[in-house]
Design an enzyme around this catalytic site. Structure first.
Site, PDB file in Angstrom:
ATOM      1  N   THR A 174       0.943  -1.195   0.024  1.00  0.00           N
ATOM      2  CA  THR A 174       0.125  -0.145  -0.109  1.00  0.00           C
ATOM      3  C   THR A 174       1.127   1.217   0.075  1.00  0.00           C
ATOM      4  O   THR A 174       2.109   1.119   0.496  1.00  0.00           O
ATOM      5  CB  THR A 174      -0.905  -0.026   1.141  1.00  0.00           C
ATOM      6  OG1 THR A 174      -1.683  -1.106   1.310  1.00  0.00           O
ATOM      7  CG2 THR A 174      -1.619   1.191   1.565  1.00  0.00           C
ATOM      8  N   VAL A 203     -12.281  -5.604   2.070  1.00  0.00           N
ATOM      9  CA  VAL A 203     -11.982  -4.292   2.331  1.00  0.00           C
ATOM     10  C   VAL A 203     -11.043  -4.107   3.552  1.00  0.00           C
ATOM     11  O   VAL A 203     -11.185  -4.831   4.408  1.00  0.00           O
ATOM     12  CB  VAL A 203     -13.167  -3.193   2.753  1.00  0.00           C
ATOM     13  CG1 VAL A 203     -12.808  -2.035   2.948  1.00  0.00           C
ATOM     14  CG2 VAL A 203     -14.034  -3.262   1.518  1.00  0.00           C
ATOM     15  N   GLY A 204      -9.890  -3.492   3.150  1.00  0.00           N
ATOM     16  CA  GLY A 204      -8.897  -3.399   4.219  1.00  0.00           C
ATOM     17  C   GLY A 204      -8.839  -2.119   5.085  1.00  0.00           C
ATOM     18  O   GLY A 204     -10.022  -1.429   5.020  1.00  0.00           O
TER      19      GLY A 204
HETATM   20  N1  ASP Z   1      -3.032  -2.435   4.520  1.00  0.00           N
HETATM   21  C1  ASP Z   1      -3.290  -2.967   3.409  1.00  0.00           C
HETATM   22  C2  ASP Z   1      -4.574  -3.909   3.357  1.00  0.00           C
HETATM   23  O1  ASP Z   1      -4.868  -4.612   4.691  1.00  0.00           O
HETATM   24  C3  ASP Z   1      -2.081  -3.807   2.798  1.00  0.00           C
HETATM   25  C4  ASP Z   1      -0.880  -3.470   3.075  1.00  0.00           C
HETATM   26  O2  ASP Z   1      -0.566  -2.277   3.632  1.00  0.00           O
HETATM   27  O3  ASP Z   1       0.162  -4.356   2.874  1.00  0.00           O
HETATM   28  O4  ASP Z   1      -5.162  -4.049   2.366  1.00  0.00           O
END
Ligand code: ASP
Length: 316
Positions: A174, A203-204
């Protein structure tokens, strides 16, 4: 009687910090800040650069798809001065989800749109459409399917996707940005394609205000990457900004956020955070060695990279 002289409050140099993969975008954001542009403008501009970069397979164009081969984007933006926010989740087919999120904030009486509604709104505002699945990310998906003994055809008709997702999900990433401008305003933006090969509709934390990121001009901002589920369960970035408000340093706040995540059971073990305090001080922490963050202030000719403090999980 001793006299005290009121010290004029010095504003910190306009600065942007980001997750390590945001580094190449920082000079563009700093140029905006140097010209007196807003923190909000700067974080959006930086996020758009990474969204359009097909080489970053964790964000926008070229992002890894969900288990069915569809690139689903999450993005959000927070204006720490007006305490307004805009967010989109599970958006497909648009190049700049961060701009759609900003338009949600500025044009609708809502904070968050998801899926088909988000796509409808993106079309209404004339957002640029794009096929986000590049040949490289498609190849990566097919290879991962193959390891899980599936093909695009078999996965399309598979009944229980959960077990396949468990086998396939190994990749995350991200990009996030927090900026402080000449007037001292703080804003933040996060954009992502989420976990590679996630369950459709998952959804993250990135579009969840207060989980993936949060800003408050009075105190500063914080933004997470890693297992978003951890940040959602702890409301990590709102908690971090509350700690800044209580007078804790950026470094203390970053390390406490990771310690809190380490105390959770389940949903993986990796979380990273960047913190920018309203006085310009910044810090970052992680659960894992080798994760950096980037920053650049007006006056620096290029972005710099620093290691994050590592807060390990105690074995239980
Ligand atoms: N935080 C993001 C999610 O959970 C992924 C990431 O940052 O690695 O979608």
């Amino acid at each position: 009687m001793p006299t005290t002289t009121a010290q004029p409050l010095r504003k910190p140099a306009p600065t942007i910090i980001s997750s390590g993969n945001g580094r190449a975008a920082l000079p563009a954001g700093v140029r905006i800040l140097a010209k007196g542009g807003s923190a909000l403008e700067a974080v959006e501009a930086c996020a758009r650069i990474v969204e359009a970069d097909p080489k970053d397979d964790t964000v926008g164009l070229g992002g890894l798809p969900n288990v069915l081969g569809v690139v689903e984007l999450d993005a959000s933006i927070v204006d720490g001065t007006t305490h307004t926010a805009g967010s989109v989740a599970a958006l497909t087919g648009f190049l700049h989800p961060i701009t759609v999120a900003r338009a949600v904030m500025e044009q609708l009486p809502h904070v968050m749109l998801v899926g088909a509604g988000a796509a409808r709104f993106a079309r209404e505002i004339g957002a640029e459409e794009a096929d986000l699945l590049t040949p490289d990310s498609r190849k990566h998906w097919i290879e991962r399917l193959r390891l899980a003994k599936h093909t695009p055809a078999s996965i399309a008709t598979a009944h229980a996707l959960g077990p396949v997702v468990l086998e396939m999900v190994k990749e995350r990433g991200t990009v996030n940005f927090i900026a402080i401008d000449k007037r001292g305003n703080v804003a933040s933006a996060v954009t992502t394609s989420g976990w590679g090969f996630k369950y459709p509709g998952r959804v993250g934390d990135s579009p969840i205000i207060g989980a993936g990121h949060y800003s408050d001009t009075r105190y500063g901002g914080a933004a997470c990457t890693g297992f978003g589920e951890l940040a959602m369960r702890n409301v990590t970035t709102k908690t971090a900004v509350d700690r800044l408000a209580r007078g804790e340093s950026a470094a203390e706040v970053a390390e406490e956020a990771i310690a809190d995540a380490n105390a959770l059971v389940g949903h993986g073990s990796r979380l990273n955070i960047v913190v920018l305090a309203a006085n310009g001080e910044h810090a970052a922490a992680t659960t894992k060695r080798g994760v950096q963050y980037a920053y650049q202030s007006v006056g620096m000719t290029r972005a710099a990279v620093r290691p994050r403090a590592i807060v390990r999980r105690r074995s239980r």
